[in-house]
Structure formats: C-alpha cells, structure tokens
Design an enzyme around this catalytic site. Structure first.
Site, PDB file in Angstrom:
ATOM      1  NE  ARG A 211      -3.607  -2.264   2.688  1.00 58.42           N
ATOM      2  CZ  ARG A 211      -3.304  -3.455   3.205  1.00 58.42           C
ATOM      3  NH1 ARG A 211      -2.073  -3.671   3.696  1.00 58.42           N
ATOM      4  NH2 ARG A 211      -4.202  -4.410   3.252  1.00 58.42           N
ATOM      5  CE  LYS A 236      -7.759  -1.150   5.070  1.00 60.11           C
ATOM      6  NZ  LYS A 236      -8.359  -1.170   3.706  1.00 60.11           N
ATOM      7  CG  HIS A 304      -5.392   0.767  -3.234  1.00 59.96           C
ATOM      8  ND1 HIS A 304      -4.562   0.612  -2.146  1.00 59.96           N
ATOM      9  CD2 HIS A 304      -6.263  -0.275  -3.183  1.00 59.96           C
ATOM     10  CE1 HIS A 304      -4.914  -0.467  -1.465  1.00 59.96           C
ATOM     11  NE2 HIS A 304      -5.943  -1.022  -2.072  1.00 59.96           N
ATOM     12  NE  ARG A 307      -3.336  -3.971  -1.168  1.00 55.80           N
ATOM     13  CZ  ARG A 307      -2.667  -4.768  -0.354  1.00 55.80           C
ATOM     14  NH1 ARG A 307      -1.350  -4.749  -0.357  1.00 55.80           N
ATOM     15  NH2 ARG A 307      -3.289  -5.592   0.464  1.00 55.80           N
ATOM     16  CG  HIS A 330      -5.571  -9.552   0.845  1.00 56.07           C
ATOM     17  ND1 HIS A 330      -6.059  -8.287   1.066  1.00 56.07           N
ATOM     18  CD2 HIS A 330      -5.191  -9.586  -0.465  1.00 56.07           C
ATOM     19  CE1 HIS A 330      -5.982  -7.584  -0.051  1.00 56.07           C
ATOM     20  NE2 HIS A 330      -5.457  -8.347  -0.982  1.00 56.07           N
ATOM     21  CE1 TYR A 339      -5.976  -8.224  -6.980  1.00 57.06           C
ATOM     22  CE2 TYR A 339      -5.525  -9.446  -4.985  1.00 57.06           C
ATOM     23  CZ  TYR A 339      -5.724  -8.251  -5.626  1.00 57.06           C
ATOM     24  OH  TYR A 339      -5.663  -7.078  -4.918  1.00 57.06           O
TER      25      TYR A 339
END
Length: 365
Positions: A211, A236, A304, A307, A330, A339
């Site tokens: 990020r 995050k 973003h 990413r 994640h 993805y």
C-alpha cells in the site's frame, strides 16, 4: 416515593431517593410530566432495569465526538488519525446539535440516505454522490462512538442506534487493469518528473503490492536487500509481514537507498520537506501523481490500483491464492481469490486435461 417540588422559575422538580440507588433528579415544565417521569423511573428501579439517562441527555454528539477525538483517536494508527478528524467534522455537521440520547435509528437512516444522495455542488448545483464505502466508514465511526459511550463513559444509553439500521452495500472490487500502452505512457511521465521518488514509489507498488502508506513510511532498516525482503510493522490489519522483493524491486530499492540528496535528519526512504515543527514527514506524492496521469491520458486509475495490478499479475503467473494473500497482507482469503478467479480462463487446458484423465480411467475400468 418521589418528591415533586416547585422551583423559583415556575418549573417542577422531581426528586427520587430510593435505597440502593443514587438520588435522581429531573426538572420539567409541567407538574404532570414530573409525576409521570417519577412513576416510570421508580417502576424501573423496582424491576432492576433503570438506567441513568441524564448524562446522555445532557451530552451533545458534538461534545462526545470532541472527547472521542482526544481520547480514542490517538490510540489508532497515525494514518487513521489524519483521516478521522475529517470524518468527525462531517458526522458532527449533521448530528452535532442532537444529544446522544436523541439520536434514533431513523435519524441515522436519514443521514445515510442523504450522504448516498450526495452534497450539492455550489458551482454546478448538481448533487455529488458519495461512495457507499465512504458512508460505511462514517457510520462505523458513529457506531464506535456509541460503543465507547456505553461501555466506558457511563452515558446510560439503552442501545447503539447505528447497529440497527441497514448499511450501504459495499462497492464491488475494482478490476481496472493497466494496459501495456498505458503503463508505457504513465511511467514515461513519472520518469520525467524532477523528483525520482515518484517513479520509484509507483514501481515498488507494482512489483510488491504494498500500500502507498506502507511504502512512504519505510525506513532504511526495514529493507534487507541481502535477504530480498521488506519488513512491515505498521500495516492496515495491524499484523507485521515480510514482503519478498523481485529482481526489479531490489534494483529500485538500491537506487532509492543510494539517493544522493538524502538529508541526514531522517531515516525515511521517501522523505518530504521539514514541517512547521522542523521534523520531516513522508513524501507527499498524490498531487504530482494525478498530474502525471493526466499528461499520460489515463483516466479512472488510482495509485491503489497498482497494488491490485500486482496481485493480478501474480495470479496470471500461476501463484495460488494463499501465497498472494501472504504477500499482499490479506487476512481474508476471499480477497486474494478475487485475483485468482479472474483468470479462470487460464485454467482451460488444465481442466481439459483433468477431465480427459478422469474419462480415461473410467473407460479403462
């Protein structure tokens, strides 16, 4: 029994003194209202369900948000603290005049609907709709305010009005890909910028999937070129992780670490100018990033998205969702599966081969 007395101002004061409960006092304009309140309150005390509502009735949402900003916001990540001040002002503009006790679910729903409809642009007169995710974050702030007020501040609130209403539907995942031609034009503009940190930032995002906040806060001690990893501590989801570096990423970091104009007063790899207090903060790049995009003729593309582009390329290269999730940080495997699922078409040959082997075994039997 409650005592009802007249005040010098012509109002009526109800006073309840009951064993096992603190003295409770409330003033009313009419004597009848004072008597009704006293009966209800005494009944609640007998049944053991009385809640002291006076603090929540006296405290406005505006003052509660100010207290929240002083006591709760500083406990959050620095990047969250910066944005939360703005959200507090937005929420305060609508709810600030109400007391905490006066905010009802239908009032919160009205706020939700008005924000979704958007604010009126003073220039064009048209409404500018707000993203559903933006509204969800604002409602989460208000909800957390009520949770803190109930659990820690003793405001005597019966419930959290935000938890009852329907939240806006989250926006679907963005699938904006960067075409080869767009990538060539974009990085040509980034490379042409006078500060090389702009292009380094973008290329690192594309190669590592980090990020922007994770990249701009990096210090030299976090980058280990010998082991080809970057150690992230302030993420995050608050879980540290190590990010592997590709050959390209290693070369970019090598250039960034050897930046000849690096000042001696900071350990940041991507540094900005000294602020009012003389301390350097992270490199602020969003304005020049937007300018580079416009010159490159690229629309609807966010930083973003680099990413997401990294995650998509890893999936196209055959990496499984578990590894992609570990690299991108994640917690929810479904985020990484986005993805992988996009490239089911790349599995056509494998599906055909697997079914052919299955049929062959069936016929052989």
């Amino acid at each position: 029994m409650a005592t009802i007395v007249a005040t010098d101002s012509g109002k009526w004061k109800a006073i309840i003194r009951k064993s096992g409960w603190p003295p409770t006092i409330k003033t009313f304009r009419l004597k009848r209202d004072a008597e009704d309140w006293a009966r209800r309150t005494e009944d609640e005390m007998v049944r053991g369900i009385y809640i002291q509502r006076a603090p929540s009735e006296r405290t406005s949402v505006a003052s509660a948000l100010d207290r929240y900003f002083k006591e709760v916001t500083p406990t959050k990540r620095p990047i969250t603290q910066k944005t939360e001040r703005q959200r507090i002002e937005i929420v305060k503009k609508f709810f600030g005049k109400y007391s905490l006790a006066a905010v009802t679910p239908d009032l919160v729903a009205t706020y939700r609907d008005q924000r979704l409809a958007g604010d009126i642009d003073p220039k064009s007169g048209n409404r500018i709709p707000r993203a559903a995710n933006t509204i969800r974050i604002e409602l989460a702030l208000l909800s957390n305010l009520y949770t803190v007020a109930i659990r820690e501040w003793g405001m005597g609130l019966v419930y959290n009005p935000v938890k009852i209403i329907r939240k806006p539907t989250p926006a679907p995942h963005r699938h904006r890909r960067l075409t080869a031609a767009e990538e060539k034009r974009l990085f040509a503009e980034l490379d042409a910028h006078s500060n090389p940190m702009l292009a380094w930032l973008a290329r690192i995002a594309l190669e590592t999937g980090m990020r922007s906040s994770e990249i701009t806060t990096l210090t030299r001690s976090q980058v280990d070129l010998r082991r080809r990893i970057v150690r992230l501590y302030d993420t995050k989801n608050s879980e540290p992780r190590e990010v592997p570096l590709s050959d390209t990423a290693v070369e970019i970091f090598r250039e960034a670490l050897a930046n000849p104009v690096r000042p001696i007063d900071t350990d940041l790899i991507f540094f900005g100018e000294p602020g009012r207090h003389g301390k350097r903060s992270s490199y602020t790049f969003h304005k020049v990033w937007d300018q580079a995009k416009r010159r490159a003729g690229i629309a609807d593309y966010h930083f973003h998205d680099l990413r997401h582009e990294c995650g998509s390329r890893l999936a196209e290269g055959g990496m499984d969702a578990r590894k992609i999730a570990a690299i991108l940080g994640h917690k929810d495997m479904n985020m990484a599966m986005v993805y992988v699922n996009l490239y089911g078409r790349d599995l056509v040959d494998e599906v055909n081969q697997a079914l052919a082997r299955r049929r062959a075994r069936t016929f052989a039997a």
